[in-house]
Scaffold this active site. Structure first.
Site, short mmCIF file in Angstrom:
data_model
loop_
_atom_site.label_atom_id
_atom_site.label_comp_id
_atom_site.label_asym_id
_atom_site.label_seq_id
_atom_site.Cartn_x
_atom_site.Cartn_y
_atom_site.Cartn_z
N GLU A 185 38.92 33.86 46.51
CA GLU A 185 38.07 34.66 45.63
C GLU A 185 38.83 35.11 44.39
O GLU A 185 38.25 35.19 43.29
CB GLU A 185 37.53 35.87 46.39
CG GLU A 185 36.69 35.53 47.61
CD GLU A 185 35.52 34.61 47.28
OE1 GLU A 185 35.07 34.61 46.12
OE2 GLU A 185 35.07 33.89 48.18
N HIS A 188 38.66 32.47 41.80
CA HIS A 188 37.40 32.48 41.06
C HIS A 188 37.49 33.43 39.86
O HIS A 188 36.95 33.14 38.79
CB HIS A 188 36.25 32.90 41.96
CG HIS A 188 35.71 31.80 42.82
ND1 HIS A 188 35.40 30.55 42.32
CD2 HIS A 188 35.40 31.77 44.14
CE1 HIS A 188 34.93 29.79 43.30
NE2 HIS A 188 34.93 30.50 44.41
#
Length: 359
Positions: A185, A188
């Site tokens: 994450e 990202h």
């Protein structure tokens, strides 16, 4: 990480920034296209620009004709020319709302609540160490109180960047597996995927909102219309609403095509680069794949998750937002990971005096 895994990361991040700007510029055009499609369908149904139940449609709507032909195309272009300032204003307001309130909107849709270091020290320490290793500002942490296993990153700048995990994920993963998910994450955020996803979600939400408003207006007319004339108008509105929703759905698909499934593969590679532990991510993905579907979250938001299973609307993966788990594991194996072996079936007890089947 092998050179093939990092190949093109800089150009990929530039591409994400370019797509974000392009979507911002294309949003008013998409709304105008939706508006033009509605008026074009209306023009076809009433026979060009003339309303069989009343005055000329151009005069009724108070818009000047662009082509002077009174055709359905003329009505559509005239409406777009007359209403474009309103469309631009609506788009600008919606973009500002998305910019300033994107984090509140996303967390409200998922039911995520902020978590403190005191409540989840291991979670905080793992993310903090990853951020220190790359000199990054630490995103805020949120938890969704659900048994399903998933996670997502959100935000458009350092003030709004956040990583959210479900309670089920925290309960199911061990330390290295949780670290690999947080690294995925965090990648990202580094790659600006979150900014592009937020822009896309805001725009598709606006299109869905307009389609729903049109449908609700049609239902109001259905309950209030009593005459034959009202019944004919009702049929026209039903058809127009259907056309508008089809156009809105196609535009939403176009926005989904702007997102590349490659982003998940690159985030997996980024996780390996941060943790040097592809085995942990493989193990985490396998666990997540057993129960990833968070039912109360809208489909537009689920595309932000680390895993978003295919649905019937994906047409066999054509419109899927994520590559299959099996494909992701194969690529992680190319980066040095190893999928866990299938557990052996327990041996069947052999009764006394009975020959073993393997004898």
């Amino acid at each position: 990480m092998p050179p093939t895994a990092t190949l093109g990361l800089t150009s990929y991040r530039r591409s994400n920034n370019f797509k974000s700007v392009l979507l911002l510029l294309a949003f008013p055009v998409l709304l105008l296209t939706l508006l033009g499609g509605i008026f074009f369908a209306f023009g076809l149904l009433i026979g060009g620009g003339r309303d069989p139940y009343g005055p000329n449609a151009f005069g009724l709507l108070g818009i000047p004709s662009v082509l002077g032909s009174g055709s359905a195309a003329d009505l559509a272009l005239s409406a777009m020319a007359a209403y474009w300032p309103i469309v631009m204003g609506v788009a600008a307001v919606w973009v500002l709302i998305g910019y300033f309130f994107n984090d509140a909107i996303i967390h409200m849709a998922t039911g995520a609540i902020p978590v403190t270091r005191e409540a989840r020290p291991q979670l905080y320490n793992l993310l903090e160490n990853l951020c220190i290793s790359r000199g990054l500002t630490m995103p805020r942490l949120y938890i969704i109180d659900t048994d399903e296993m998933n996670a997502y990153a959100s935000g458009i700048d350092n003030k709004s960047y956040a990583i959210t995990v479900t309670r089920g994920l925290l309960d199911a993963l061990d330390g290295p597996e949780l670290e690999s998910v947080l690294a995925h994450e965090l990648t990202h955020i580094i790659d600006r995927d979150t900014r592009l996803l937020i822009v896309t979600i805001v725009f598709t939400g606006m299109i869905s909102f307009l389609a729903q408003m049109l449908w609700r207006s049609m239902r109001v007319v259905a309950f209030t219309g009593r005459s034959r004339k009202g019944g004919g108008a009702m049929i026209i509105l039903v058809i127009i609403a259907a056309v508008a929703m089809v156009i809105g759905y196609l535009l939403a698909l176009m926005l989904r095509f702007a997102l590349s499934r490659r982003r998940e593969l690159l985030a997996d590679a980024g996780s390996v680069a941060l943790t040097k532990n592809p085995d942990a991510l493989i193990s985490a993905l396998l666990k997540i794949s057993k129960n990833p579907f968070v039912q109360h979250v809208p489909s537009e938001v689920r595309q932000m998750f680390i895993e978003n299973p295919e649905s019937g609307f994906d047409l066999g993966g054509l419109f899927a937002t994520h590559p299959p788990i099996a494909q992701r594991i194969r690529i992680l194996e190319q980066l040095g990971g190893h999928a866990p072996d299938e557990p052996a079936a327990p041996a069947q007890p052999v009764a006394p005096g009975q020959a073993s089947p393997w004898a």
